[in-house]
Design an enzyme around this catalytic site. Structure first.
Site, short mmCIF file in Angstrom:
data_model
loop_
_atom_site.label_atom_id
_atom_site.label_comp_id
_atom_site.label_asym_id
_atom_site.label_seq_id
_atom_site.Cartn_x
_atom_site.Cartn_y
_atom_site.Cartn_z
N ARG A 252 0.88 -1.18 0.00
CA ARG A 252 0.00 0.00 0.00
C ARG A 252 0.91 1.22 0.00
O ARG A 252 1.93 1.24 0.69
CB ARG A 252 -0.89 0.04 1.24
CG ARG A 252 -2.05 -0.96 1.23
CD ARG A 252 -3.13 -0.60 0.19
NE ARG A 252 -4.24 -1.52 0.22
CZ ARG A 252 -4.36 -2.60 -0.56
NH1 ARG A 252 -3.42 -2.90 -1.45
NH2 ARG A 252 -5.42 -3.38 -0.45
N GLU A 281 -3.98 7.31 -3.93
CA GLU A 281 -4.54 6.84 -5.21
C GLU A 281 -5.90 7.46 -5.43
O GLU A 281 -6.67 7.58 -4.48
CB GLU A 281 -4.67 5.30 -5.18
CG GLU A 281 -3.33 4.61 -5.18
CD GLU A 281 -3.43 3.10 -5.04
OE1 GLU A 281 -4.52 2.54 -5.25
OE2 GLU A 281 -2.42 2.49 -4.69
N HIS A 299 -1.75 0.32 -9.73
CA HIS A 299 -2.34 -0.68 -8.82
C HIS A 299 -2.93 -1.86 -9.61
O HIS A 299 -4.14 -2.09 -9.60
CB HIS A 299 -3.41 -0.04 -7.92
CG HIS A 299 -3.63 -0.81 -6.64
ND1 HIS A 299 -3.94 -0.23 -5.46
CD2 HIS A 299 -3.58 -2.15 -6.39
CE1 HIS A 299 -4.08 -1.16 -4.52
NE2 HIS A 299 -3.87 -2.33 -5.06
O1 LIG Z 1 -4.47 -4.59 -3.60
C1 LIG Z 1 -5.05 -5.62 -3.70
C2 LIG Z 1 -5.46 -6.43 -2.58
O2 LIG Z 1 -5.28 -5.99 -1.42
O3 LIG Z 1 -5.98 -7.53 -2.79
#
Ligand SMILES: O=CC(=O)O
Length: 339
Positions: A252, A281, A299
Site C-alpha cells: 500500500r 490513489e 495498482h
Molecule cells: O491490492 C489488492 C489487494 O489488497 O488484494
C-alpha cells in the site's frame, strides 16, 4: 398453502464480475440487495432509512470505496445492527477500521482473501524489481518520444543476480516473491515482527529492520497498511539505506512516505523505484511522475482474470459460510479470537 421461506439478504457493495458460477450458486441461497446510493452521504442516508435492516452479511470490493468511502467508525455506527459479517474481496483490508468493527456489540466480523492474490502480486513485484534495476522506464519512455534509447542514454542498469533483496513483511506475497527472486539469482533476507518458522522462511535470513535497511540492494515492501506500518519508510529510514538502493512497493502506498521517497530519488540516494501502489490513489506525487527512474503501474497487482476470479470466489465462499454456518473461512487475523 405452504409459505415460501424467506431467503437471507446479502448486501452487495461493489460488483462481482468474474466468479459467475460461485455467484450463481450463492444467489440460489440468498437475495442480493444493492444500494441505490452513488456516494457516501447517499449511502449513509439509505442506512438511516433502514433500507438494509435485517441484513446480516455484506460482500464488498475495493472499488465500493467510491460509494461508501472507508468503512470507518462513522459508517460502522450507521450500518444496520443486524450486520454481523463483511466479506471483503482483496488481501489488504486497510479500507476497514477493524477496531471499530470489533468494538460493536455484537462485533462485525471481517474476512479478506489471502493467498488468492499471492502469485499475481508477486509477479508484478518481480516485474518492478527487474524494471527498476534495469532502468527500463527511461528507455521505454524515450522510445515513445521517438528518441530510441534517449539522449543522453540512461545510466546502465544492474543485474539481479548476486544482489540482496530485503523483503519487509514476508507473508504470502513476500514468500512467493522470494521463490521468484531466487530464480533470478538474488539472495533474500527479510524482516517481520516475528521470525518465521524454518519451514516458512525456507532459507531466507531473518534480520532486524535496521539491518534490512542498511544491507539490501533492493528493498521490497510487502507488509499490510495499518496504524503501526503507516510511513514505516520515511526520511530516517532512507538515510539508513545503501546509496543507490532500489525500492519497490506492491503493498500500500502509505507504508512509505511518498514525499521522502521523491527526495531520496532526487538526491540519488535511491537509484530507482518500482511502484504499483500510491499514498493518495489515484493521485500520484508529481515528483514520481517527473522522475524517469521510477517505474509506475496503476495498482495492477491482481489485475488478471484468473486472480480476480479466485479472489471473488474466495470472498463468495466467505459469504456462503457466513449465511449457512454463521462463520467466516478467512477472518482477518485481528479478529481470529472473536469468531
Ligand atoms: O491490492 C489488492 C489487494 O489488497 O488484494
Amino acid at each position: 398453502m405452504e409459505l415460501e421461506e424467506k431467503k437471507p439478504r446479502v448486501l452487495l457493495l461493489g460488483s462481482v464480475d468474474f466468479a459467475h458460477d460461485a455467484w450463481k450458486s450463492l444467489n440460489q441461497l440468498v437475495e442480493v440487495v444493492k444500494p441505490a446510493a452513488e456516494n457516501r452521504p447517499e449511502f449513509i442516508e439509505e442506512c438511516h432509512r433502514g433500507t438494509f435492516d435485517g441484513i446480516q452479511v455484506a460482500y464488498r470490493d475495493f472499488h465500493s470505496l467510491r460509494v461508501t468511502g472507508l468503512i470507518d467508525q462513522e459508517l460502522v455506527d450507521v450500518l444496520p445492527c443486524s450486520l454481523r459479517f463483511i466479506a471483503s474481496c482483496g488481501a489488504g483490508y486497510d479500507q476497514l477500521d477493524i477496531d471499530a468493527c470489533s468494538a460493536r456489540n455484537p462485533p462485525i466480523l471481517v474476512s479478506n482473501t489471502p493467498t488468492a492474490v499471492d502469485d499475481a502480486t508477486a509477479d508484478v513485484n518481480m516485474f518492478l524489481i527487474l524494471g527498476a534495476l534495469r532502468n527500463f522506464n527511461t528507455g521505454m519512455h524515450a522510445l515513445r518520444e521517438g528518441k530510441w534509447i534517449g539522449q543522453p542514454a540512461p545510466p546502465l542498469g544492474h543485474d539481479p543476480r548476486g544482489k540482496t533483496l530485503g523483503i519487509l513483511g514476508m507473508g504470502g506475497i513476500g514468500r512467493n516473491l522470494k521463490t521468484k527472486a531466487e530464480a533470478f539469482g538474488m539472495k533474500v533476507i527479510y524482516h517481520n515482527r516475528q521470525k518465521l518458522s524454518d519451514e516458512l522462511a525456507r532459507g531466507a535470513q531473518y534480520v532486524t529492520f535496521d539491518e534490512l535497511l542498511s544491507t539490501s540492494d533492493v528493498i521490497s515492501l510487502n507488509l499490510p497498511l495499518n496504524k503501526n506500518t503507516r510511513h514505516i519508510i520515511s526520511k530516517a529510514e532512507f538515510a539508513k539505506m545503501k546509496d543507490g538502493v532500489v525500492v519497490v512497493n506492491t503493498a500500500r502506498g502509505a507504508v512509505m512516505d511518498e514525499a521522502a521517497l521523491v527526495e531520496a530519488l532526487d538526491s540519488g540516494k535511491v537509484f530507482s523505484a518500482g511502484l504499483d501502489v500510491f499514498e493518495h490513489e489515484p493521485e500520484i506525487h508529481p515528483g514520481l511522475i517527473q522522475n524517469r527512474n521510477v517505474l509506475l503501474v496503476p495498482h495492477m497487482g491482481t489485475w488478471t482474470i484468473e486472480t480476480l476470479t479466485a479472489m471473488e470466489t474466495w470472498a463468495i465462499d466467505n459469504v456462503t459460510l457466513a449465511v449457512t454456518k454463521g462463520k467466516l473461512k478467512s477472518p482477518v487475523p485481528e479478529q481470529a479470537k472473536l469468531q
